[in-house]
Design a protein around this motif. Structure first.
Motif, short mmCIF file in Angstrom:
data_model
loop_
_atom_site.label_atom_id
_atom_site.label_comp_id
_atom_site.label_asym_id
_atom_site.label_seq_id
_atom_site.Cartn_x
_atom_site.Cartn_y
_atom_site.Cartn_z
N ALA A 65 1.10 -0.78 8.40
CA ALA A 65 1.69 0.40 8.69
C ALA A 65 1.10 1.05 9.99
CB ALA A 65 1.72 1.49 7.52
N LEU A 66 -0.39 0.86 9.94
CA LEU A 66 -0.90 1.24 11.10
C LEU A 66 -0.67 0.55 12.36
CD1 LEU A 66 -3.09 3.33 12.31
CD2 LEU A 66 -4.88 1.62 11.77
N PHE A 67 -0.51 -0.67 12.16
CA PHE A 67 -0.25 -1.68 13.33
C PHE A 67 1.06 -1.28 13.82
CE2 PHE A 67 1.44 -5.41 15.27
CZ PHE A 67 0.52 -6.03 16.02
N GLY A 68 2.08 -0.99 13.10
CA GLY A 68 3.52 -0.47 13.31
C GLY A 68 3.58 0.87 14.00
N ALA A 108 -0.37 10.38 5.73
CA ALA A 108 -1.64 11.25 6.17
C ALA A 108 -2.66 10.29 6.99
CB ALA A 108 -2.32 11.80 4.96
N PHE A 109 -2.42 9.05 6.81
CA PHE A 109 -3.32 8.16 7.67
C PHE A 109 -2.51 7.68 8.84
CE2 PHE A 109 -4.63 3.41 8.14
CZ PHE A 109 -5.85 3.84 8.67
N VAL A 110 -1.51 7.38 8.95
CA VAL A 110 -0.55 6.83 10.28
C VAL A 110 0.03 7.87 11.22
CG1 VAL A 110 -0.01 4.78 8.85
CG2 VAL A 110 1.73 6.56 9.05
N VAL A 135 -10.14 10.07 7.97
CA VAL A 135 -10.51 11.35 7.52
C VAL A 135 -9.42 12.20 7.01
CG1 VAL A 135 -11.78 13.52 8.21
CG2 VAL A 135 -12.58 11.30 9.16
N ALA A 136 -8.34 12.23 7.63
CA ALA A 136 -7.26 13.00 6.99
C ALA A 136 -6.91 12.50 5.65
CB ALA A 136 -6.06 12.76 8.09
N MET A 137 -6.72 11.10 5.61
CA MET A 137 -6.45 10.63 4.39
C MET A 137 -7.25 10.95 3.29
SD MET A 137 -5.25 6.58 3.45
CE MET A 137 -6.79 5.88 4.01
#
Length: 231
Positions: A65-68, A108-110, A135-137
């Motif tokens: 998800a972060l990569f996308g 919250a992460f991506v 940190v947000a997550m």
């Protein structure tokens, strides 16, 4: 004649742009689907963590998800988080609660990571984005678990039993809120750091590594450079 020639040229360029845009949308959709499939597989590959209760396990399904998100923006990351949790929900007994929690924390992460990376598309930006998202997550996990996830779980497992699972590891915790701060926040932060600091995600944004890494972002840049050279 000159006017007609210019008009025909404009129409030709417009068709070419539309064709390129269509191919880009197909590639984006295909990539999102591929990353979603990888995320689902990684979600099943969860492992127990010694310093956490047995009902909490670690997975790195937020990495795709972060990569996308880094390649196509936050909306792509949110889509991957949604798809992986919808597909995963059919094979679990968490009554969708675990999947909803995972989706909330994944977003919250991506989302903050993607917003930061869009303004700083380099290695430093990728690191800052990943840290901010982690940190947000981690912080949102307190609110999500305390007000939403655990109250639902109390219908299946008593509050005292859940607290005892934490106290078996560290007797010093006296409440669920304290347990979430002591256990879940560091755990969620660690999970975000593992996903966010992956060398591929970080290196893909570094111009000096573009040829060596061969990720989607450099590929898009090379295609655009070729098109500009043809014009």
């Amino acid at each position: 004649m000159a006017t007609v020639g210019k008009t025909m040229k404009t129409v030709h360029v417009t068709k070419k742009i539309n064709h390129t845009s269509g191919k880009g949308n197909v590639k984006r959709l295909t990539t999102t689907a591929m990353l979603s499939a990888i995320a689902v597989i990684l979600m099943y590959m969860e492992i127990p963590v010694p310093f956490m209760p047995g009902f909490i396990k670690l997975d790195i399904s937020d990495l795709p998800a972060l990569f996308g998100t880094f390649v196509y923006g936050p909306l792509c990351g949110v889509t991957i988080c949604l798809v992986k949790n919808v597909l995963h929900s059919f094979a679990t007994n968490t009554v969708f609660v675990g999947e909803i929690s995972n989706f909330i924390l994944g977003c919250a992460f991506v989302v903050p990571a993607g917003m930061i990376y869009q303004k700083m598309k380099n290695k430093k930006g990728a690191i800052i984005a990943s840290l901010t998202g982690s940190v947000a997550m981690a912080l949102l996990s307190i609110v999500s678990n305390y007000f939403f996830v655990y109250p639902i779980y109390y219908n299946f497992m008593s509050k005292d039993l859940i607290l005892q699972a934490y106290q078996a590891i560290f007797p010093g915790v006296k409440s669920i809120l304290q347990a979430l701060v002591v256990f879940n926040v560091p755990f969620t932060l660690l999970k975000g750091l593992i996903c966010g600091m992956d060398p591929v995600c970080a290196s893909c944004s570094d111009p000096s590594n573009r040829r060596r890494v061969g990720c989607f972002e450099p590929a898009k840049s090379r295609i655009l450079d070729k098109k500009k050279s043809r014009c």
